[in-house]
Design an enzyme around this catalytic site. Structure first.
Site: not given
Ligand code: NAP
Length: 492
Positions: A291, A327
């Site tokens: 990420k 998210d």
């Protein structure tokens, strides 16, 4: 497709020790396949007539020599007799290794069965594929099969790049061996492989990285994907158990969109996007451990992802890669459904990793009072300093209380007990971001005490829906989100 099998045919490959067990596997599973491959080399008590009589689908008859990764140890003369017996009994195809001494005459010897001329390269590496196919195609045959074992991210990506041109002839099968080469099996099916080998069930693979019949049919819905599809993938390491392909492929097909989603396991992230792919890669879900690398690899990054220090979604648009973090958005939706206004409410957050960061960022604008507990207290302090909130001591966790408890640690993924023992009335809502276990021990405790619970599955589907919407510009309704949830996690 060549003769007997439909477009994107799925071939059930069976390798069992006895005739009886092979027949049993046929009876159980062949209805879901378009062809079957019988691995005669593994059968101790070979009864050719009984085996062929049990097959309701076109048969590939294979007696793999030990020198090409099979089980047959006897003389080549005897192996040829086994192949001839299969052809006489009605096999549609017979697999003959290009390196066998009888390969050149096999087509004449085995007629009317068609011959698959094959080469299996188990040593890690990527041979010159056009040259290898040319070599095999100098041998009389009908289908030419090559299996290779990419040794690195670069080689896997190179294999994927070469496949569309190599498979355009319609009489080839090109397979990547190994767990990480699954994308080559999937995309090879879409790009023209004559068929895709499948196992009856996990643990019954005849080649490493082979997918099951159920995965190919129900998770990837291989035969329903349009030919001119675009691609999306989840990139991480590991990703073999990701639920994302099942979810996104479900939505693509439900909405009639020509997308195909697969899991791509890469050691290094930037190898994927720094080079242009020769296939239309439109979107990526990025997961552990890539990420942060994804953030650096993007041409444009949305503010929330930059603040979170992580990109979990990439979208190729207008000639560049856009990074975002769904998210952050996905976290808040299930909580807001329970508590619309969090202003001045006490929220206890467990964790200081990527998920906790996304939660802290999402909670930042809500006006709540955030109390951050993490095993590594310095990380909790850093998170509070970066995004607001108060850092608290992990050993004082039992004293925490408030309206909401959020678990953003990995505790519970393997069924571990929570780091605190809940008391009646301690929290109104308990939100566990762990989603691979339903319910987690923390949520079981919360439920027993009458607290409202939110499982990580809700966030998982929500963040995925937002990824899908970015890639497709096609909004998902509440009922489509719910259908996706039920597809992955079953009814609630
Ligand atoms: P991460 O960046 O690796 O962070 C892991 C966190 O868990 C850290 O705070 C770590 O504390 C803590 N931790 C791990 N083992 C622990 C233990 N035995 N005792 C106490 N603390 C422990 O991972 P992440 O990406 O934040 O993911 C955390 C969880 O959130 C995972 O279960 C993940 O699946 C879930 N998640 C869910 C979603 C969703 O959509 N539902 C999305 C993202 C993540 P230290 O700092 O002390 O090591």
């Amino acid at each position: 497709m060549l003769g007997d099998a439909p477009q994107r045919a799925i071939c059930l490959a069976i390798q069992e020790p006895s005739t009886r067990e092979t027949v049993r596997q046929l009876e159980l599973h062949q209805s879901a396949a378009d062809l079957v491959e019988i691995r005669a080399d593994s059968i101790r008590d070979l009864d050719v007539a009984a085996l062929l009589a049990a097959c309701e689908k076109p048969v590939i008859w294979t007696c793999r020599a030990s020198w090409e990764g099979g089980h047959f140890e006897g003389p080549e003369r005897r192996r040829l007799e086994v192949l001839e017996a299969g052809a006489r009994a009605g096999a549609t195809y017979v697999d003959v290794e290009g390196a066998s001494e009888f390969a050149a005459g096999a087509a004449a010897l085995l007629a009317p069965a068609k011959v698959i001329v094959s080469r299996h390269c188990f040593d890690p590496g990527l041979p010159e594929l056009p040259a290898l196919f040319s070599e095999l195609e100098s041998i009389p045959g009908d289908v030419f099969k090559v299996a290779v074992t990419p040794a690195s991210d670069e080689q896997l990506l190179q294999l994927l790049d070469e496949m569309p041109a190599l498979l355009s002839r319609g009489n080839r099968v090109l397979i990547g061996l190994g767990e990480r080469s699954k994308p080559a099996r999937l995309l090879g099916a879409l790009w023209g492989n004559c068929w895709t080998y499948a196992s009856a069930a996990a643990g019954r693979e005849t080649g490493s990285g082979q997918l099951t019949l159920t995965e190919l049919r129900e998770e990837y819905r291989l035969q329903e994907v349009p030919a001119d599809c675009f691609f999306c993938a989840v990139v991480g390491n590991p990703v073999s158990h990701s639920l994302s392909p099942k979810l996104h492929n479900f939505w693509f097909l439900e909405k009639g969109l020509p997308g195909f989603y697969f899991a791509l396991e890469l050691e290094q992230f930037d190898t994927l996007v720094v080079r242009d792919r020769c296939w239309p890669l439109r979107g990526l879900s990025v997961t552990i451990p890539h990420k942060v690398a994804a953030l650096q690899a993007c041409d444009f990054v949305e503010d929330s992802a930059r603040q979170a220090g992580a990109v979990n979604t990439m979208h190729y648009r207008d000639g560049g890669w856009w990074g975002s973090n769904t998210d952050v958005e996905g976290f808040l939706t299930p909580l807001r459904a329970r508590i619309p206004d969090l202003k001045d409410q006490n929220v206890t957050l467990l964790g200081a990793g990527g998920a906790a960061r996304a939660a802290a960022l999402a909670l930042g604008d809500s006006g709540c009072r955030l109390h951050i507990y993490n095993r590594n207290v310095e990380r909790a302090g850093q998170l509070a300093a970066d995004l607001g909130g108060e850092s608290c001591r992990w050993d004082k966790l039992d004293e925490a209380s408030g309206r909401v408890l959020v678990n953003a640690t990995a505790i519970g993924m393997r069924g571990e007990e929570p780091p605190l023992r809940l008391r009646p009335g301690q929290f109104e809502v308990v939100y566990d971001m762990v989603y691979n276990r339903r319910p987690t021990p923390l949520l079981q405790q919360a439920r027993q005490l009458g607290m409202k619970v939110i499982g990580g599955e809700e966030m998982f589907v929500e963040q995925a829906a937002r990824q899908f919407e970015r890639w497709t510009d096609s909004p998902l309704s509440e009922s489509e989100r719910r259908a996706g949830f039920e597809r992955i996690f079953g009814d609630v």
